[in-house]
Design a protein around this motif. Structure first.
Motif, PDB file in Angstrom:
ATOM      1  N   THR A   1      15.945  -8.858 -42.958  1.00  0.00           N
ATOM      2  CA  THR A   1      16.686  -9.506 -41.865  1.00  0.00           C
ATOM      3  C   THR A   1      16.573  -8.576 -40.656  1.00  0.00           C
ATOM      4  O   THR A   1      16.104  -7.430 -40.792  1.00  0.00           O
TER       5      THR A   1
ATOM      6  N   GLU B   1      24.630  -8.109 -44.000  1.00  0.00           N
ATOM      7  CA  GLU B   1      23.529  -9.009 -43.649  1.00  0.00           C
ATOM      8  C   GLU B   1      22.183  -8.276 -43.553  1.00  0.00           C
ATOM      9  O   GLU B   1      21.331  -8.647 -42.770  1.00  0.00           O
ATOM     10  N   GLU B   2      22.005  -7.243 -44.372  1.00  0.00           N
ATOM     11  CA  GLU B   2      20.751  -6.488 -44.368  1.00  0.00           C
ATOM     12  C   GLU B   2      19.742  -7.050 -45.369  1.00  0.00           C
ATOM     13  O   GLU B   2      18.553  -6.745 -45.297  1.00  0.00           O
ATOM     14  N   THR B   3      20.218  -7.844 -46.316  1.00  0.00           N
ATOM     15  CA  THR B   3      19.341  -8.449 -47.331  1.00  0.00           C
ATOM     16  C   THR B   3      19.250  -9.957 -47.151  1.00  0.00           C
ATOM     17  O   THR B   3      18.162 -10.531 -47.197  1.00  0.00           O
ATOM     18  N   TRP B   4      20.398 -10.580 -46.978  1.00  0.00           N
ATOM     19  CA  TRP B   4      20.460 -12.029 -46.741  1.00  0.00           C
ATOM     20  C   TRP B   4      21.393 -12.273 -45.554  1.00  0.00           C
ATOM     21  O   TRP B   4      22.511 -11.736 -45.509  1.00  0.00           O
ATOM     22  N   GLU B   5      20.951 -13.068 -44.608  1.00  0.00           N
ATOM     23  CA  GLU B   5      21.794 -13.398 -43.465  1.00  0.00           C
ATOM     24  C   GLU B   5      23.006 -14.198 -43.927  1.00  0.00           C
ATOM     25  O   GLU B   5      22.902 -15.088 -44.768  1.00  0.00           O
TER      26      GLU B   5
ATOM     27  N   ARG C   1      18.758  -6.845 -39.442  1.00  0.00           N
ATOM     28  CA  ARG C   1      19.660  -5.706 -39.625  1.00  0.00           C
ATOM     29  C   ARG C   1      19.186  -4.713 -40.691  1.00  0.00           C
ATOM     30  O   ARG C   1      19.809  -3.674 -40.891  1.00  0.00           O
ATOM     31  N   THR C   2      18.088  -5.019 -41.389  1.00  0.00           N
ATOM     32  CA  THR C   2      17.593  -4.129 -42.446  1.00  0.00           C
ATOM     33  C   THR C   2      17.137  -2.797 -41.863  1.00  0.00           C
ATOM     34  O   THR C   2      16.396  -2.763 -40.876  1.00  0.00           O
TER      35      THR C   2
END
Length: 254
Positions: A164, A191-195, A166-167
């Motif tokens: 995402t 929200e670094e893996t899934w929004e 943010r990762t």
């Protein structure tokens, strides 16, 4: 009857020797104790070191058991016991938090979900036991990478894909995230893996203070972080749950 493979027998004897000692051993001590030529002993040690089963102290040149061997031993002893010990605690955590709870362990270059408690409502949910999650972006993965040397190496050496916007993918920035995780004892995934999904996780340790897994609370970002910050009661709850499981498997009080 099939014959045993001599090189494996020698490697096993070497590991037993290192496991039985109270200090690191030098090449001469190892070779003489096992009745091996130095060249033969050195070759076996180099192979074991390459696989992570043995580590060499850079200052003294002496050898000791490596993190990978300890991790394998922990996996054999702890994964099934870990899940059994965590059942009641994770059920309670899901009920008190109102969110789903995951129990994960390091597996290859990721996090294997070994237990999943559904969010306690009537919504449709998918069981995630057996699923793999990334080490570099999930709360479970970051906690394990912060405390487990093998998980850390996997996270550092493999590509940290931008899942995402943010990762965290930069190595220096990722190491700072792990430093923060160790300093406060928990990790977050905003929200670094899934929004739209957030999580908070804490490590589980065994009686040797070795990390054997992690527990995470996962849910919609607006519930987990309603003001942009992780809810403090969820942080406290997941940490207490991880400590409770750690105590149940013999780690004592943290």
């Amino acid at each position: 009857m099939a014959k045993n493979i001599q090189s494996l027998e020698r490697a096993a004897a070497m590991l037993r020797l290192l496991a039985g000692g109270e200090r690191r051993l030098g090449l001469s001590e190892i070779s003489s104790s096992l009745g091996l030529a130095k060249g033969t002993a050195h070759g076996i040690l180099r192979t074991l070191q390459a696989e992570g089963f043995v580590e060499q102290d850079t200052a003294s040149g002496r050898y000791q058991l490596g993190a990978e061997l300890l991790r394998l031993g922990n996996s054999y002893l702890d994964v099934h016991e870990l899940r059994a010990r965590a059942l009641v605690w994770t059920d309670d955590l899901a009920r008190s938090s109102g969110e789903s709870v995951h129990l994960g362990v390091v597996h290859q270059a990721g996090v294997l979900i070994v237990h999943h408690v559904f969010r306690p409502d009537d919504s449709r949910q998918v069981l995630e036991v057996g699923a793999m999650q990334p080490l570099h972006s999930t709360a479970l993965g970051k906690v394990l990478a912060a405390y487990d040397p093998v998980a850390h190496n996997e996270a550092v050496e493999h590509e940290r894909a931008a899942l995402t916007p943010r990762t965290v993918t930069d190595l220096a920035a990722f190491e700072k995230v792990l430093d923060l995780t160790r300093a406060r004892g928990w990790a977050e995934d905003l929200e670094e893996t899934w929004e739209g999904v957030a999580a908070v996780a804490a490590p589980i340790h065994n009686r040797r203070r070795m990390p054997v897994g992690a527990i995470a609370i996962t849910g919609a970002v607006e519930r987990i972080c309603p003001s942009g910050e992780m809810r403090s009661e969820l942080v406290a709850a997941v940490r207490e749950c991880a400590r409770a499981v750690s105590r149940d498997i013999g780690a004592g009080r943290f």
